[in-house]
Write an enzyme that holds these catalytic residues in place. Sequence first.
Site, mmCIF file in Angstrom:
data_model
loop_
_atom_site.group_PDB
_atom_site.id
_atom_site.type_symbol
_atom_site.label_atom_id
_atom_site.label_comp_id
_atom_site.label_asym_id
_atom_site.label_seq_id
_atom_site.Cartn_x
_atom_site.Cartn_y
_atom_site.Cartn_z
ATOM 1 N N ARG A 1 0.808 -1.238 0.000
ATOM 2 C CA ARG A 1 0.000 0.000 0.000
ATOM 3 C C ARG A 1 0.831 1.274 0.000
ATOM 4 N NH1 ARG A 1 -2.924 -3.138 3.707
ATOM 5 N NH2 ARG A 1 -4.676 -4.156 2.680
ATOM 6 N N LYS B 1 2.426 11.236 -10.921
ATOM 7 C CA LYS B 1 1.568 10.351 -11.732
ATOM 8 C C LYS B 1 2.373 9.104 -12.064
ATOM 9 C CE LYS B 1 -1.702 13.378 -14.077
ATOM 10 N NZ LYS B 1 -2.152 13.887 -15.379
ATOM 11 N N GLU C 1 7.648 18.470 -24.523
ATOM 12 C CA GLU C 1 7.055 18.793 -23.214
ATOM 13 C C GLU C 1 7.597 20.130 -22.699
ATOM 14 O OE1 GLU C 1 4.583 17.042 -22.169
ATOM 15 O OE2 GLU C 1 4.897 14.872 -22.419
ATOM 16 N N LYS D 1 6.071 23.043 -13.788
ATOM 17 C CA LYS D 1 5.305 21.844 -13.416
ATOM 18 C C LYS D 1 5.059 21.815 -11.914
ATOM 19 C CE LYS D 1 4.186 17.144 -13.971
ATOM 20 N NZ LYS D 1 4.251 15.926 -14.736
ATOM 21 N N ARG E 1 -4.473 21.189 -13.083
ATOM 22 C CA ARG E 1 -3.426 20.283 -13.566
ATOM 23 C C ARG E 1 -3.723 19.728 -14.952
ATOM 24 N NH1 ARG E 1 0.118 15.673 -10.357
ATOM 25 N NH2 ARG E 1 1.223 14.982 -12.209
ATOM 26 N N HIS F 1 -2.151 16.079 -25.348
ATOM 27 C CA HIS F 1 -1.991 14.675 -24.966
ATOM 28 C C HIS F 1 -3.170 13.782 -25.370
ATOM 29 C CE1 HIS F 1 1.477 16.153 -22.880
ATOM 30 N NE2 HIS F 1 1.742 14.992 -22.309
ATOM 31 N N HIS G 1 6.590 9.183 -27.177
ATOM 32 C CA HIS G 1 5.571 9.982 -26.492
ATOM 33 C C HIS G 1 5.682 11.471 -26.860
ATOM 34 C CE1 HIS G 1 2.850 11.319 -23.341
ATOM 35 N NE2 HIS G 1 3.773 12.162 -22.926
#
Length: 365
Positions: A120, A142, A184, A226, A240, A247, A264
């Site tokens: 966890r 993320k 990015e 960021k 956010r 994307h 990406h």
Amino acid sequence: MRSVTVELGSRSYPIHIGRGLLSCAELLLARMSVPRAVVVSNEVVAPLYLDRLVTALRGAGVDVSTLVLPDGEIHKDRASLDAIHDALLAGCAERSTTLIALGGGVTGDVAGFAAATYQRGMPFIQVPTTLLAQVDSSVGGKTGINHPLGKNMIGAFHQPRLVLADLDTLDTLPERELKAGLAEVIKYGLIRDREFLAWLEENVERLTAREAEALAFAIERSCIDKAQVVAADETESGLRAILNFGHSFGHAIEAGAGYGVWLHGEAVAAGTMMAAELSHRIGWLDAADVARIESLLRRAGLPVRGPALGVDRYLDLMSHDKKMEAGRLRLVLLARIGEALVHAGAPEAEIRAAIAARSADHSRQ
Ligand code: NAD
Ligand code: GLY
């Protein structure tokens, strides 16, 4: 060394940016609960940098074990996640052991998700080695893996305790990967930082030429942008979402072309043009703004058109993206250069037209 803090109260953490940081084990040790760590890397990065990091950690008295995963976006999957959990269990890792991701965004995302879910949640440190990971994926918590039906669809928010961006690692980064990272970087200028965008327009060739000072500045400025957005909205209940500019289209490109075919960052660049085109079609940007964005992406060596998947396929893939709300596509668009907004009201006909206008068969230039 430059440092940026992600301000999240008791979970705040530093991003250190500089040369030679892989050998600075004390920076990592200071953020561990106990001197015990498992380093996850991949078969490309491990031969280059794993020894340097592990030797430094052992020298600082840290008990370290390692796991090397196969390389590539197609391995950002359940099998890699299982491999990390298997290694943690086989090595009797405790909840206080720190998981360290050494590699690009793929390694960071999958290792971060393993850290989020092992017992966890265990401490996690990001040591990003691609430009894209240093300016984006290692920051903000993320984590996740891909599903055949959609990119990043299985995941969790799990903040690292430290991001250590060693600029030396960029020396071995293939040129195509460096350019993908610039997509990015340019994103931050477009969505919230006009001053940075102007700097990029002056200096993009210094970045593609890997000039050290220019790279250090661009990475720091991207991390500041960021960090501010993440601090304001950690779990993406509002602001956010602007970080996802380009994307939704980009994820459709990655999944539609087959994971790993388009990098990406390349997919984000083509997606940026689709989002800019749509912003123009709904009356937000003028044609000169769209041309300005295209020019910068081209100078960064990035694609400005997506592959010819067919508009229906794009829309189908985008409908699996996480940005759906009550059956409507929520897209991040530009109200003007330097200001992004989430918009659920773009007419489908205009979305179709934007995709068609900015995708083509022979489109990788
Ligand atoms: P990547 O991790 O696949 O790395 C790109 C390639 O470069 C790989 O082959 C890798 O092994 C190699 N590599 C890494 N470091 C190197 C080095 N120093 N020298 C030589 N080769 C090196 O890809 P990426 O572009 O770093 O990350 C893309 C991933 O990040 C995507 O899965 C994307 O979804 C994810 N992402 C996540 C977030 C987030 O907030 N979590 C944000 C943006 C992107
Ligand atoms: N890359 C999007 C985010 O971190 O929110």
